[in-house]
Scaffold this motif. Structure first.
Motif, PDB file in Angstrom:
ATOM      1  N   VAL A 184       0.846  -1.189   0.000  1.00  0.00           N
ATOM      2  CA  VAL A 184       0.000   0.000   0.000  1.00  0.00           C
ATOM      3  C   VAL A 184       0.884   1.242   0.000  1.00  0.00           C
ATOM      4  CG1 VAL A 184      -1.563   1.379   1.440  1.00  0.00           C
ATOM      5  CG2 VAL A 184      -1.997  -1.066   1.102  1.00  0.00           C
ATOM      6  N   GLY A 185       0.598   2.163  -0.886  1.00  0.00           N
ATOM      7  CA  GLY A 185       1.351   3.410  -0.959  1.00  0.00           C
ATOM      8  C   GLY A 185       0.401   4.567  -1.186  1.00  0.00           C
ATOM      9  N   HIS A 186       0.626   5.297  -2.263  1.00  0.00           N
ATOM     10  CA  HIS A 186      -0.279   6.391  -2.605  1.00  0.00           C
ATOM     11  C   HIS A 186      -0.331   6.526  -4.120  1.00  0.00           C
ATOM     12  CE1 HIS A 186      -2.667   9.941  -1.930  1.00  0.00           C
ATOM     13  NE2 HIS A 186      -1.914  10.612  -2.798  1.00  0.00           N
ATOM     14  N   ALA A 187      -1.541   6.402  -4.667  1.00  0.00           N
ATOM     15  CA  ALA A 187      -1.760   6.469  -6.114  1.00  0.00           C
ATOM     16  C   ALA A 187      -0.972   5.378  -6.828  1.00  0.00           C
ATOM     17  CB  ALA A 187      -1.392   7.852  -6.654  1.00  0.00           C
ATOM     18  N   GLU A 188      -0.755   4.250  -6.122  1.00  0.00           N
ATOM     19  CA  GLU A 188       0.022   3.144  -6.696  1.00  0.00           C
ATOM     20  C   GLU A 188      -0.875   2.240  -7.527  1.00  0.00           C
ATOM     21  OE1 GLU A 188      -2.119   1.961  -4.848  1.00  0.00           O
ATOM     22  OE2 GLU A 188      -1.528   1.887  -2.770  1.00  0.00           O
ATOM     23  N   GLU A 189      -0.399   1.016  -7.767  1.00  0.00           N
ATOM     24  CA  GLU A 189      -1.108   0.100  -8.646  1.00  0.00           C
ATOM     25  C   GLU A 189      -2.440  -0.380  -8.078  1.00  0.00           C
ATOM     26  OE1 GLU A 189       2.479  -2.209  -6.904  1.00  0.00           O
ATOM     27  OE2 GLU A 189       1.861  -0.141  -7.272  1.00  0.00           O
ATOM     28  N   ILE A 190      -2.584  -0.349  -6.759  1.00  0.00           N
ATOM     29  CA  ILE A 190      -3.852  -0.772  -6.164  1.00  0.00           C
ATOM     30  C   ILE A 190      -4.928   0.273  -6.451  1.00  0.00           C
ATOM     31  CG2 ILE A 190      -5.032  -1.461  -4.049  1.00  0.00           C
ATOM     32  CD1 ILE A 190      -2.257  -2.134  -2.878  1.00  0.00           C
ATOM     33  N   GLU A 191      -4.653   1.502  -6.083  1.00  0.00           N
ATOM     34  CA  GLU A 191      -5.608   2.571  -6.369  1.00  0.00           C
ATOM     35  C   GLU A 191      -5.756   2.793  -7.865  1.00  0.00           C
ATOM     36  OE1 GLU A 191      -5.941   5.651  -2.768  1.00  0.00           O
ATOM     37  OE2 GLU A 191      -4.050   5.865  -3.862  1.00  0.00           O
ATOM     38  N   GLY A 192      -4.653   2.679  -8.588  1.00  0.00           N
ATOM     39  CA  GLY A 192      -4.705   2.870 -10.034  1.00  0.00           C
ATOM     40  C   GLY A 192      -5.602   1.853 -10.713  1.00  0.00           C
ATOM     41  N   SER A 193      -5.473   0.592 -10.319  1.00  0.00           N
ATOM     42  CA  SER A 193      -6.285  -0.473 -10.912  1.00  0.00           C
ATOM     43  C   SER A 193      -7.761  -0.289 -10.576  1.00  0.00           C
ATOM     44  CB  SER A 193      -5.794  -1.840 -10.416  1.00  0.00           C
ATOM     45  OG  SER A 193      -4.463  -2.085 -10.826  1.00  0.00           O
ATOM     46  N   HIS A 194      -8.040   0.038  -9.313  1.00  0.00           N
ATOM     47  CA  HIS A 194      -9.425   0.213  -8.877  1.00  0.00           C
ATOM     48  C   HIS A 194     -10.084   1.383  -9.610  1.00  0.00           C
ATOM     49  CE1 HIS A 194     -12.334   0.087  -5.175  1.00  0.00           C
ATOM     50  NE2 HIS A 194     -12.886  -0.354  -6.284  1.00  0.00           N
ATOM     51  N   MET A 195      -9.386   2.497  -9.679  1.00  0.00           N
ATOM     52  CA  MET A 195      -9.930   3.660 -10.375  1.00  0.00           C
ATOM     53  C   MET A 195     -10.075   3.400 -11.874  1.00  0.00           C
ATOM     54  SD  MET A 195     -10.852   6.254  -8.553  1.00  0.00           S
ATOM     55  CE  MET A 195     -10.781   7.621  -9.703  1.00  0.00           C
ATOM     56  N   PRO A 216     -12.732   4.786 -15.706  1.00  0.00           N
ATOM     57  CA  PRO A 216     -11.674   4.784 -16.730  1.00  0.00           C
ATOM     58  C   PRO A 216     -11.515   6.123 -17.444  1.00  0.00           C
ATOM     59  CG  PRO A 216     -13.600   3.539 -17.464  1.00  0.00           C
ATOM     60  CD  PRO A 216     -13.798   3.813 -16.003  1.00  0.00           C
ATOM     61  N   HIS A 217     -12.594   6.892 -17.536  1.00  0.00           N
ATOM     62  CA  HIS A 217     -12.545   8.174 -18.243  1.00  0.00           C
ATOM     63  C   HIS A 217     -11.778   9.243 -17.471  1.00  0.00           C
ATOM     64  CE1 HIS A 217     -15.890   8.341 -15.465  1.00  0.00           C
ATOM     65  NE2 HIS A 217     -15.979   9.647 -15.614  1.00  0.00           N
ATOM     66  N   LEU A 218     -11.477   8.984 -16.196  1.00  0.00           N
ATOM     67  CA  LEU A 218     -10.769   9.963 -15.367  1.00  0.00           C
ATOM     68  C   LEU A 218      -9.304   9.611 -15.140  1.00  0.00           C
ATOM     69  CD1 LEU A 218     -13.492  10.650 -12.624  1.00  0.00           C
ATOM     70  CD2 LEU A 218     -12.976  12.017 -14.660  1.00  0.00           C
ATOM     71  N   VAL A 219      -8.905   8.427 -15.584  1.00  0.00           N
ATOM     72  CA  VAL A 219      -7.540   7.952 -15.339  1.00  0.00           C
ATOM     73  C   VAL A 219      -6.639   8.297 -16.523  1.00  0.00           C
ATOM     74  CG1 VAL A 219      -6.107   5.904 -14.987  1.00  0.00           C
ATOM     75  CG2 VAL A 219      -8.318   6.119 -13.818  1.00  0.00           C
ATOM     76  N   LYS A 220      -5.477   8.845 -16.230  1.00  0.00           N
ATOM     77  CA  LYS A 220      -4.498   9.203 -17.256  1.00  0.00           C
ATOM     78  C   LYS A 220      -3.211   8.413 -16.993  1.00  0.00           C
ATOM     79  CE  LYS A 220      -6.414  13.852 -17.843  1.00  0.00           C
ATOM     80  NZ  LYS A 220      -7.628  13.601 -17.038  1.00  0.00           N
ATOM     81  N   MET A 221      -3.294   7.111 -17.246  1.00  0.00           N
ATOM     82  CA  MET A 221      -2.197   6.231 -16.870  1.00  0.00           C
ATOM     83  C   MET A 221      -0.894   6.553 -17.599  1.00  0.00           C
ATOM     84  SD  MET A 221      -1.736   4.072 -14.552  1.00  0.00           S
ATOM     85  CE  MET A 221      -3.445   3.722 -14.122  1.00  0.00           C
ATOM     86  N   GLU A 222      -0.987   7.182 -18.758  1.00  0.00           N
ATOM     87  CA  GLU A 222       0.229   7.545 -19.495  1.00  0.00           C
ATOM     88  C   GLU A 222       1.074   8.565 -18.737  1.00  0.00           C
ATOM     89  OE1 GLU A 222      -2.928  10.484 -20.711  1.00  0.00           O
ATOM     90  OE2 GLU A 222      -2.830   8.308 -20.364  1.00  0.00           O
ATOM     91  N   ARG A 268       2.139  -0.798 -12.825  1.00  0.00           N
ATOM     92  CA  ARG A 268       1.651  -2.167 -12.706  1.00  0.00           C
ATOM     93  C   ARG A 268       0.118  -2.247 -12.644  1.00  0.00           C
ATOM     94  NH1 ARG A 268       5.715  -4.130  -7.806  1.00  0.00           N
ATOM     95  NH2 ARG A 268       7.693  -3.977  -8.970  1.00  0.00           N
ATOM     96  N   SER A 269      -0.530  -1.117 -12.754  1.00  0.00           N
ATOM     97  CA  SER A 269      -1.992  -1.090 -12.690  1.00  0.00           C
ATOM     98  C   SER A 269      -2.592  -1.919 -13.817  1.00  0.00           C
ATOM     99  CB  SER A 269      -2.506   0.349 -12.789  1.00  0.00           C
ATOM    100  OG  SER A 269      -2.034   1.142 -11.724  1.00  0.00           O
ATOM    101  N   ASP A 270      -3.724  -2.543 -13.515  1.00  0.00           N
ATOM    102  CA  ASP A 270      -4.402  -3.395 -14.485  1.00  0.00           C
ATOM    103  C   ASP A 270      -5.912  -3.257 -14.273  1.00  0.00           C
ATOM    104  OD1 ASP A 270      -5.725  -6.263 -15.037  1.00  0.00           O
ATOM    105  OD2 ASP A 270      -3.997  -6.028 -16.371  1.00  0.00           O
ATOM    106  N   ARG A 271      -6.614  -2.876 -15.320  1.00  0.00           N
ATOM    107  CA  ARG A 271      -8.054  -2.616 -15.182  1.00  0.00           C
ATOM    108  C   ARG A 271      -8.835  -3.879 -14.809  1.00  0.00           C
ATOM    109  NH1 ARG A 271     -12.048   0.228 -19.691  1.00  0.00           N
ATOM    110  NH2 ARG A 271     -13.935   0.208 -18.381  1.00  0.00           N
ATOM    111  N   ASP A 272      -8.493  -5.010 -15.422  1.00  0.00           N
ATOM    112  CA  ASP A 272      -9.203  -6.255 -15.111  1.00  0.00           C
ATOM    113  C   ASP A 272      -8.991  -6.663 -13.657  1.00  0.00           C
ATOM    114  OD1 ASP A 272     -10.198  -6.423 -17.673  1.00  0.00           O
ATOM    115  OD2 ASP A 272      -8.600  -7.739 -18.399  1.00  0.00           O
ATOM    116  N   ALA A 273      -7.751  -6.523 -13.192  1.00  0.00           N
ATOM    117  CA  ALA A 273      -7.473  -6.836 -11.788  1.00  0.00           C
ATOM    118  C   ALA A 273      -8.220  -5.873 -10.878  1.00  0.00           C
ATOM    119  CB  ALA A 273      -5.970  -6.766 -11.517  1.00  0.00           C
TER     120      ALA A 273
END
Length: 270
Positions: free
Chosen positions: A159-170, A175-181, A231-236
């Motif tokens: 657990v960190g901040h804005a990491e892959e856990i939060e990134g994947s969940h969001m 999806p329209h609010l996430v700018k993973m690039e 490491r974020s993944d939308r399916d996960a």
């Protein structure tokens, strides 16, 4: 039940009809408005709590109150968009919300915390106060603690901040609010004795928010991110969301199994 699960979408006769049916359970999503790196919106913590509240409310046939969009976020004031509220003010606000709803007949309350450990302390204080003063039932649902046994199938770090856990969940929920690039990795610094990840056997819970000077370094290095959002993944994120919703529904059902309303004297535990 009305089409919407949200209290703010209903008229007072709709809400009265819900209560008159003997239904006394309501969900209270709580988050924050704070920087979440260059790739996630500042409303992330509240948005994930809201998404969990809506899905579980529909599944369990209960209502959800309007979310509290603010939390205790002094350490994130180094970047624009952050709004921090003193914890003593947040306790008073949460108590007033519960007291208002309890006066009209609600009895079972679930705080859904989207702001992780930083919100937990003041939520515990508010929950204890209203439980003993009003004789209501109070539960805190924290995603980090309720997902300790979740396996993403990916190499998710702590657990960190804005990491892959939060990134994947969001990414799954909004999806329209996430700018993973735009995401910038900032691997965790491993401490021998102090860990604040419930999934870690050495979790101490002894968390003190970072100073602004400490967070300034994080801001300069990775735009406010701690962890590896690459490491974020939308399916996960979808599997993670389902895992949490399923558990939240169990919490709701257990509350209702004890009775939608229990007449006790203030100060008595129930």
């Amino acid at each position: 039940m009305a089409d919407s699960v949200w209290l703010q979408d209903l008229t007072w006769p709709d809400i009265k009809a819900y209560i008159d049916q003997g239904k006394r359970t309501i969900l209270l999503p709580v988050g924050s408005t704070e920087q979440h790196g260059p790739h996630l919106p500042v409303g992330t913590d509240t948005m994930v709590a809201t998404a969990l509240a809506e899905a579980s409310a529909r599944a369990a046939g209960v209502l959800a109150a309007p979310p509290l969009w603010f939390g205790w976020s002094p350490h994130h004031m180094v970047l624009p968009g952050t709004i921090t509220i003193r914890p003593e003010v947040l306790v008073e606000l949460a108590c007033d919300v519960v007291a208002s709803l309890a006066e009209h007949g609600f009895h079972n309350f679930v705080f859904i915390n989207g702001h992780r450990i930083v919100n937990v302390t003041w939520l515990q204080m508010a929950a204890e106060r209203v439980k003993n003063k009003l004789g209501v039932k109070m539960v805190i649902f924290d995603p980090a603690h309720m997902s300790k046994d979740f396996e993403s199938g990916l190499d998710w770090g702590p657990v960190g901040h804005a990491e892959e856990i939060e990134g994947s969940h969001m990414w799954y929920c909004y999806p329209h609010l996430v700018k993973m690039e735009r995401a910038k990795d900032n691997p965790h610094h491993i401490h021998k004795l102090y860990n604040i990840d419930p999934r870690h056997g050495g979790d101490t819970l002894c968390y003190v928010p970072s100073s602004q000077a400490e967070m300034q370094k994080v801001a300069e290095k990775a735009g406010g991110t701690v962890g590896n959002p690459s490491r974020s993944d939308r399916d996960a994120g979808g599997r993670y969301h389902k895992h949490l919703v399923d558990r939240l529904v169990v919490v709701i059902e257990e509350l209702r199994a004890g009775g939608e309303r229990v007449d006790i004297k203030p100060g008595e535990d129930n």
